[in-house]
Design a protein around this motif. Structure first.
Motif, PDB file in Angstrom:
ATOM      1  N   THR A  58    -129.041  -1.928   7.538  1.00 39.85           N
ATOM      2  CA  THR A  58    -128.630  -2.979   8.469  1.00 39.85           C
ATOM      3  C   THR A  58    -127.867  -2.398   9.666  1.00 39.85           C
ATOM      4  OG1 THR A  58    -126.630  -3.379   7.159  1.00 39.85           O
ATOM      5  CG2 THR A  58    -128.544  -4.781   6.694  1.00 39.85           C
ATOM      6  N   LYS A  59    -127.409  -1.139   9.513  1.00 40.19           N
ATOM      7  CA  LYS A  59    -126.685  -0.464  10.588  1.00 40.19           C
ATOM      8  C   LYS A  59    -127.288   0.928  10.786  1.00 40.19           C
ATOM      9  CE  LYS A  59    -122.457  -3.001   9.842  1.00 40.19           C
ATOM     10  NZ  LYS A  59    -121.097  -2.953   9.351  1.00 40.19           N
ATOM     11  N   PRO A  60    -128.343   1.001  11.598  1.00 43.35           N
ATOM     12  CA  PRO A  60    -129.038   2.279  11.792  1.00 43.35           C
ATOM     13  C   PRO A  60    -128.149   3.405  12.313  1.00 43.35           C
ATOM     14  CG  PRO A  60    -130.287   0.473  12.765  1.00 43.35           C
ATOM     15  CD  PRO A  60    -128.964  -0.083  12.329  1.00 43.35           C
ATOM     16  N   GLU A  61    -127.124   3.073  13.089  1.00 38.56           N
ATOM     17  CA  GLU A  61    -126.250   4.113  13.632  1.00 38.56           C
ATOM     18  C   GLU A  61    -125.459   4.810  12.522  1.00 38.56           C
ATOM     19  OE1 GLU A  61    -124.099   0.260  13.538  1.00 38.56           O
ATOM     20  OE2 GLU A  61    -126.039   0.819  14.368  1.00 38.56           O
ATOM     21  N   SER A  62    -125.067   4.049  11.503  1.00 39.31           N
ATOM     22  CA  SER A  62    -124.364   4.646  10.374  1.00 39.31           C
ATOM     23  C   SER A  62    -125.316   5.520   9.558  1.00 39.31           C
ATOM     24  CB  SER A  62    -123.755   3.557   9.485  1.00 39.31           C
ATOM     25  OG  SER A  62    -122.967   4.135   8.465  1.00 39.31           O
ATOM     26  N   LEU A  63    -126.560   5.081   9.403  1.00 40.49           N
ATOM     27  CA  LEU A  63    -127.541   5.892   8.685  1.00 40.49           C
ATOM     28  C   LEU A  63    -127.829   7.184   9.449  1.00 40.49           C
ATOM     29  CD1 LEU A  63    -129.355   6.112   6.206  1.00 40.49           C
ATOM     30  CD2 LEU A  63    -131.180   5.107   7.590  1.00 40.49           C
ATOM     31  N   ALA A  64    -127.897   7.101  10.763  1.00 38.92           N
ATOM     32  CA  ALA A  64    -128.133   8.307  11.578  1.00 38.92           C
ATOM     33  C   ALA A  64    -126.990   9.302  11.389  1.00 38.92           C
ATOM     34  CB  ALA A  64    -128.294   7.928  13.049  1.00 38.92           C
ATOM     35  N   ALA A  65    -125.765   8.819  11.366  1.00 37.18           N
ATOM     36  CA  ALA A  65    -124.614   9.701  11.142  1.00 37.18           C
ATOM     37  C   ALA A  65    -124.659  10.298   9.740  1.00 37.18           C
ATOM     38  CB  ALA A  65    -123.310   8.921  11.350  1.00 37.18           C
ATOM     39  N   TYR A  66    -125.092   9.508   8.761  1.00 33.47           N
ATOM     40  CA  TYR A  66    -125.228  10.003   7.390  1.00 33.47           C
ATOM     41  C   TYR A  66    -126.275  11.110   7.309  1.00 33.47           C
ATOM     42  CZ  TYR A  66    -126.399  10.148   2.442  1.00 33.47           C
ATOM     43  OH  TYR A  66    -126.651  10.574   1.165  1.00 33.47           O
TER      44      TYR A  66
END
Length: 92
Positions: free
Chosen positions: A11-19
């Protein structure tokens, strides 16, 4: 070898990208690696909401448990859980 299956409803692609930037190093600390990953899953039987599906490979079940419970990786795991809902199951 043992495997873990992760299903992440993003639901939050930016957090997944950081992960993703930190996940490989975090896995390798415990001898783990990504064996396969796909944003598209096909349910063959039953019902389940699908998202990003990932198969992780570890030498032992203890290594997988050490990875998920490593206190030094709390911030890395928080990026994944902050990306949406996730379920991780150890196979073996």
């Amino acid at each position: 070898m043992v495997y873990a299956y992760a299903n992440i409803i993003v639901t939050k692609p930016e957090s997944l990208a950081a992960y993703r930037e930190k996940a490989g190093e975090a896995l390798s600390r415990h001898g783990g690696k990504v064996a396969a990953a796909s944003p598209q899953q096909t349910i063959l039987e039953g019902e389940m909401e699908t998202g990003l599906g990932v198969i992780l490979e570890f030498e032992t079940a203890d290594a997988a448990k050490a990875w998920i419970n490593d206190p030094e990786l709390t911030e890395v795991h928080a990026l994944r859980t902050g990306a949406g809902s996730s379920t991780i199951a150890l196979l073996g």
